[in-house]
Design a protein around this motif. Structure first.
Motif, PDB file in Angstrom:
ATOM      1  N   GLU A 107      31.070  44.331  47.801  1.00 20.13           N
ATOM      2  CA  GLU A 107      32.339  44.590  47.133  1.00 20.13           C
ATOM      3  C   GLU A 107      32.752  46.003  46.755  1.00 20.13           C
ATOM      4  OE1 GLU A 107      35.972  43.793  46.151  1.00 20.13           O
ATOM      5  OE2 GLU A 107      34.492  43.161  47.628  1.00 20.13           O
ATOM      6  N   GLU A 108      33.994  46.072  46.445  1.00 23.50           N
ATOM      7  CA  GLU A 108      34.705  47.278  46.040  1.00 23.50           C
ATOM      8  C   GLU A 108      36.074  46.864  45.509  1.00 23.50           C
ATOM      9  OE1 GLU A 108      37.230  46.229  48.828  1.00 23.50           O
ATOM     10  OE2 GLU A 108      35.206  45.535  48.593  1.00 23.50           O
ATOM     11  N   GLU A 109      37.002  47.797  45.492  1.00 23.18           N
ATOM     12  CA  GLU A 109      38.395  47.514  45.169  1.00 23.18           C
ATOM     13  C   GLU A 109      38.623  47.249  43.681  1.00 23.18           C
ATOM     14  OE1 GLU A 109      41.612  44.799  47.366  1.00 23.18           O
ATOM     15  OE2 GLU A 109      39.815  45.144  48.545  1.00 23.18           O
ATOM     16  N   GLY A 110      39.401  48.105  43.089  1.00 23.67           N
ATOM     17  CA  GLY A 110      39.690  47.929  41.676  1.00 23.67           C
ATOM     18  C   GLY A 110      40.610  46.743  41.452  1.00 23.67           C
ATOM     19  N   THR A 111      40.355  45.998  40.404  1.00 26.48           N
ATOM     20  CA  THR A 111      41.202  44.846  40.128  1.00 26.48           C
ATOM     21  C   THR A 111      42.109  45.146  38.945  1.00 26.48           C
ATOM     22  OG1 THR A 111      39.282  44.029  38.956  1.00 26.48           O
ATOM     23  CG2 THR A 111      39.772  43.019  41.072  1.00 26.48           C
ATOM     24  N   PRO A 112      43.312  44.640  39.005  1.00 28.13           N
ATOM     25  CA  PRO A 112      44.270  44.861  37.914  1.00 28.13           C
ATOM     26  C   PRO A 112      43.744  44.278  36.606  1.00 28.13           C
ATOM     27  CG  PRO A 112      45.082  43.191  39.476  1.00 28.13           C
ATOM     28  CD  PRO A 112      43.869  43.802  40.073  1.00 28.13           C
ATOM     29  N   GLN A 114      45.633  42.721  34.188  1.00 25.30           N
ATOM     30  CA  GLN A 114      46.321  41.495  33.791  1.00 25.30           C
ATOM     31  C   GLN A 114      46.032  40.345  34.748  1.00 25.30           C
ATOM     32  OE1 GLN A 114      47.410  41.472  30.692  1.00 25.30           O
ATOM     33  NE2 GLN A 114      49.514  40.878  31.092  1.00 25.30           N
ATOM     34  N   GLU A 115      44.865  39.776  34.659  1.00 27.99           N
ATOM     35  CA  GLU A 115      44.560  38.731  35.627  1.00 27.99           C
ATOM     36  C   GLU A 115      44.905  37.349  35.116  1.00 27.99           C
ATOM     37  OE1 GLU A 115      40.593  38.941  36.895  1.00 27.99           O
ATOM     38  OE2 GLU A 115      40.933  40.696  38.162  1.00 27.99           O
ATOM     39  N   VAL A 116      45.707  36.662  35.892  1.00 28.66           N
ATOM     40  CA  VAL A 116      45.929  35.243  35.622  1.00 28.66           C
ATOM     41  C   VAL A 116      45.729  34.492  36.922  1.00 28.66           C
ATOM     42  CG1 VAL A 116      47.544  33.481  34.887  1.00 28.66           C
ATOM     43  CG2 VAL A 116      47.590  35.722  33.814  1.00 28.66           C
ATOM     44  N   TRP A 117      44.747  33.634  36.917  1.00 24.98           N
ATOM     45  CA  TRP A 117      44.416  32.896  38.132  1.00 24.98           C
ATOM     46  C   TRP A 117      44.852  31.447  37.998  1.00 24.98           C
ATOM     47  CZ3 TRP A 117      42.515  35.611  42.198  1.00 24.98           C
ATOM     48  CH2 TRP A 117      42.002  36.876  41.922  1.00 24.98           C
ATOM     49  N   GLU A 237      41.598  35.828  31.379  1.00 21.78           N
ATOM     50  CA  GLU A 237      40.389  36.365  30.765  1.00 21.78           C
ATOM     51  C   GLU A 237      40.692  37.757  30.233  1.00 21.78           C
ATOM     52  OE1 GLU A 237      35.698  36.194  32.112  1.00 21.78           O
ATOM     53  OE2 GLU A 237      37.308  35.749  33.508  1.00 21.78           O
TER      54      GLU A 237
END
Lengths: 263, 263
Positions: A107-112, A114-117, A237
């Motif tokens: 893995e990599e890649e920054g995640t935002p 404001q996560e709503v899944w 979360e």
DNA sequence: GGCTAGTGTAACTCGGTTAATCACAAAAAC
DNA sequence: GTTTTTGTGATTAACCGAGTTACACTAGCC
């Protein structure tokens, strides 16, 4: 009667069988032993294709063949058959787990932030709920909107929570509250003020399913589509998460009567 | 590396997923979270079809969707996923059992006396062996021709046999006999005189798998095709059964050193 | 605003699989 | 010896999933 047969055939197909195989197997289950001709008559499977289907079943250990002329077939006892199928799938799931375990995360890649899944399916949502509740260290707020969601599993998870965790469980109806109170004695129960989530006010086609708030930082809200009975959930979360913020606001307005954090 | 991925994809398909679904799921397992574009690149699934696949996975509770633009997907934790799959299949097998239980036997038709049935597949044959051994009331004669057949399950079944049952277990090699002796202390073990069943004498392509004789009236003989490693068995029942008669004759010639029935 | 790259939906084609039928040789039954 | 039954193999038709394309829509970028 016949619809039970169709049911069984369908399930067998879900378990990976072809239509002819499923029909033949079910046919044999109610025949004790039979020839291709007879099977063909009772199952609607063309006689000439019965042989192929049976061979496949035999290779899986679900059917036995008597090599006379004409050949006779019979199904293995039901217990043996289910045992065989169960094993087959246990093995596969186990193999899957083993292989995926070794490769997880590339893995990599920054995640935002404001996560709503979202997810759907009763099964998966229940798993997720279970896991969330297990992670709680301080507080669990749970609102149950449908009786069918108060499963044995959920009860077990609630009762096995760390005693240091504040347990607040709400229900949409009084009868449900009573049930919860007796099933989970440690919980503080209440009848939710969330009726506004139910019925016409928001969306006539949607009913509240569950609302899970763990340590005021993780939240899961699910709804149940009334006719299709499909459960859909959104999941957020992080303390700063918008969804979580809304949930906290609901609490501060008394709609979810949570305890003071300091208590 | 990549072959592990293919392995996982294959297993998922055996569990009922379509190719795209399987590829997407595995892709997400090593990605923590990703967009359709990225998934398409790593999994070889056409970007425009990623969406369909993901939706199916989401409905099963195996994948979560973040409804932003672009959408982001992520796989549920491995534990949750395997749990979900397991449940799914447990449920199906259970449903199958329930429906078949209610309709079993719709029967007639006289069956011939000389029944010899055949079946294949390690799984099914092991189940049948297990059941046969459980039915024994007086004597079990067992010959094991291949190390791989001495499973934990078989050992457990043997050790849980009624103490009144005479237990005679043979092996084709001394090393195997030693293993058996220590695993099943109650058994009388021996090295079989059945070498003639192995290799060139009868059929160069076939090796003896197991030979099970229960109460001198039920017999199961299996062979293992060497290259494909497929196990095939024939199974006979009844004191007058030809197959059983042959087995008794073998014993009387000392090839299977069984005890005197009166002892 | 207008432009461009990227995103999501929906339709379509192609190929392989499976359901269903047919032709035929071998074996039983009469 | 004739006729029915049985088993195998090949053939056709229908379906479904893999792969492609067209297009409307969104989001960033002059």
């Amino acid at each position: 009667m016949t619809e039970d047969l169709e049911e069984a055939i369908e399930v067998l197909q879900q378990l990976g069988m072809k239509e002819y195989e499923a029909r033949c197997f079910v046919g044999l289950c109610r025949l004790e032993s039979g020839t291709a001709k007879r099977l063909s008559e009772t199952t609607e499977v063309p006689r000439t294709r019965v042989y192929d289907a049976i061979r496949v079943l035999e290779a899986q250990g679900l059917v036995e063949i008597q090599h006379t002329s004409p050949q006779r077939f019979r199904a293995v006892p039901l217990d043996e058959a289910t045992e065989t199928l169960r094993h087959q799938y246990e093995d596969r799931v186990e193999r899957l787990r083993d292989t995926l375990e070794t490769i997880d995360v590339t893995e990599e890649e920054g995640t935002p932030v404001q996560e709503v899944w979202s997810m759907s399916g009763q099964e998966g949502i229940e798993n997720r709920t279970d896991q969330l509740l297990g992670e709680a260290t301080e507080e669990i707020v749970l609102v149950i909107g449908d009786e069918s969601l108060l499963t044995d599993r959920l009860i077990a998870t609630l009762n096995s929570a760390d005693p240091g965790v504040e347990l607040v469980v709400g229900a949409l109806t009084e009868s449900l509250e009573t049930q919860i109170q007796s099933a989970v004695p440690d919980a503080t129960t209440f009848v939710s003020g969330l009726e506004w989530l139910h019925g016409e006010d928001i969306d006539e086609e949607t009913a509240i399913g569950r609302l899970v708030l763990v340590d005021r930082s993780k939240i899961l809200v699910s709804t149940i589509v009334p006719d299709s009975h499909v459960e859909q959930a959104i999941f957020g979360e992080g303390f700063g998460n918008g969804l979580v913020v809304i949930a906290r606001r609901l609490m501060s307005q008394g709609l979810i009567p949570a305890r003071d954090p300091g208590s």
